[in-house]
Structure formats: C-alpha cells, structure tokens
Design a protein around this motif. Structure first.
Motif, short mmCIF file in Angstrom:
data_model
loop_
_atom_site.label_atom_id
_atom_site.label_comp_id
_atom_site.label_asym_id
_atom_site.label_seq_id
_atom_site.Cartn_x
_atom_site.Cartn_y
_atom_site.Cartn_z
N PRO A 19 -21.01 13.24 -22.41
CA PRO A 19 -20.94 12.58 -23.49
C PRO A 19 -22.12 12.80 -24.57
CG PRO A 19 -20.13 11.45 -21.60
CD PRO A 19 -20.93 12.52 -21.17
N ASN B 213 -8.34 18.14 -19.75
CA ASN B 213 -8.91 16.88 -20.06
C ASN B 213 -7.94 15.95 -20.68
OD1 ASN B 213 -12.03 17.17 -19.49
ND2 ASN B 213 -11.10 19.25 -20.70
N ASP C 163 -17.02 12.95 -13.65
CA ASP C 163 -15.71 12.63 -13.98
C ASP C 163 -15.85 12.38 -15.73
OD1 ASP C 163 -16.90 10.49 -12.89
OD2 ASP C 163 -15.26 9.37 -13.75
N GLU C 164 -16.91 12.04 -16.20
CA GLU C 164 -16.92 11.56 -17.65
C GLU C 164 -17.08 12.91 -18.26
OE1 GLU C 164 -19.87 8.53 -18.23
OE2 GLU C 164 -19.00 7.20 -16.70
N ASN D 52 -5.05 12.00 -27.50
CA ASN D 52 -6.41 11.66 -27.25
C ASN D 52 -7.22 12.59 -28.19
OD1 ASN D 52 -6.19 9.46 -25.58
ND2 ASN D 52 -6.12 11.04 -23.76
N ASP E 42 -6.44 13.29 -20.05
CA ASP E 42 -7.11 11.85 -20.05
C ASP E 42 -8.10 11.33 -20.92
OD1 ASP E 42 -8.47 13.11 -18.27
OD2 ASP E 42 -8.88 11.20 -17.08
N LYS E 43 -8.89 12.50 -21.73
CA LYS E 43 -10.26 12.10 -22.15
C LYS E 43 -9.99 12.44 -23.67
CE LYS E 43 -12.89 13.37 -18.26
NZ LYS E 43 -12.87 14.50 -17.40
N ILE F 274 -16.44 16.54 -20.11
CA ILE F 274 -15.29 17.33 -20.50
C ILE F 274 -15.63 18.83 -19.93
CG2 ILE F 274 -14.35 18.66 -22.57
CD1 ILE F 274 -13.78 15.53 -22.44
#
Length: 177
Positions: free
Chosen positions: A70, A95, A51-52, A153, A97-98, A54
């Motif tokens: 990341p 994405n 979930d982290e 974001n 929310d990122k 992209i």
C-alpha cells in the motif's frame, strides 16, 4: 486558463525564461512530514501482512518484487496497443479481491473496458461493437457484467494528471470506497 504546454516547452527550448504559472487557485495537495521511524513501522506491517500487497500474477516478478505494498506505485509504461491492458488483466485476476487503480491517459476508460471484456471472453472487439450497436442484449449485459461483476474493484482514470493530481484522485477514490 489552461497553460499551453507546447508553447512553454518551445520557449524553454529557445532558452527563454517562462513565467511561473499562478497556482493560487490550484487544489491543495496534502503535504506530510512523517518521522523516518514511522517508515520502520510501515515496513514491519507490510512484511507481516503480505496479503495486503498487490501481486502482478507473474511468479518470477512477484518473487523478486515481493508485491506492491500500500502507498507504493507500479508504473507500467508502453506504447498504445503494446500489452498494458493484458498486463492489467493479469494483475486484476491475481488480485480480484483488492482495489486496483489504473491511470491510463492514452486511452479512454471505455476502451479499457472494451479491451478487458474482449480479453476475458475471447471476443474480437469489432464483433462486440457490432453486437452492441445492434442493441444485442446479451452483448450489452456482458459489457456491463464485466465492469460490475468481474472488475468491481478497478478504478480507471483516463485523464492526464500530474503526480499531485494522481495523489488527489487516489484520495477521492479512497473516500468513495
């Protein structure tokens, strides 16, 4: 003084030796040594926290790439007006929310915002520009809302940068968040 890269490139092409520029006043770039064992820990974390990552928003690509973790970089290369902003829009939608960082040295960030606004709302760019130039409040609000509400974001860097400068810019962006 900024070096003239065209002259330096031409001199190299003629086989001339060029002096190394003085970088004593350049920004200090983080240089780290991390044991290879730390890479194992990082991969374990990424594998356990997909979930982290992209994702690009394209099913086949996402399945093959497993997203961008990341500290990884995805380079989207293309000529001006070849679809990079449309590709970016797909990534942003997938994405929302990122944080997404977009280095685009071939156009100013204002043009990136205009393109994203037009793509999101189905408005031709010349119409949006005419409305904004006529002080149309609805068009101006749409432009601002696209930046502030649709893409809060997104960080756009529109200057030419070396990889070290990009890393430094990312650090400043993370500190700002």
């Amino acid at each position: 003084m900024t070096p003239n890269y065209t002259e330096r490139w031409d001199a190299l092409g003629r086989g001339e030796t060029i002096p190394t520029p003085d970088v004593s006043n350049a920004l200090k770039v983080r240089t780290h040594y991390n044991p290879l064992a730390q890479a194992a820990d990082e991969f374990i974390h990424w594998a356990q926290h997909p979930d982290e990552r992209i994702y690009l928003g394209f099913k086949d690509l996402d399945e093959e790439m497993r997203g961008i973790a990341p500290s990884e970089m995805c380079l989207i290369n293309g000529y001006s007006h070849s679809g990079k902003t449309m590709f970016l829009l797909q990534i942003l939608v997938a994405n929302a929310d990122k944080p997404v960082v977009y280095f685009c040295p071939d156009e100013p960030r204002t043009l990136t915002l205009i393109k994203l606004t037009c793509l999101m709302h189905g408005i031709p760019a010349d119409i949006l520009e005419a409305q904004v130039s006529n002080n149309d409040k609805k068009a101006i609000d749409l432009l601002r809302d696209t930046a502030n509400q649709s893409f809060p974001n997104l960080a756009v860097f529109d200057q030419m940068m070396t990889l070290n400068e990009m890393e430094n810019a990312l650090g400043r962006y993370r500190d700002w968040e």
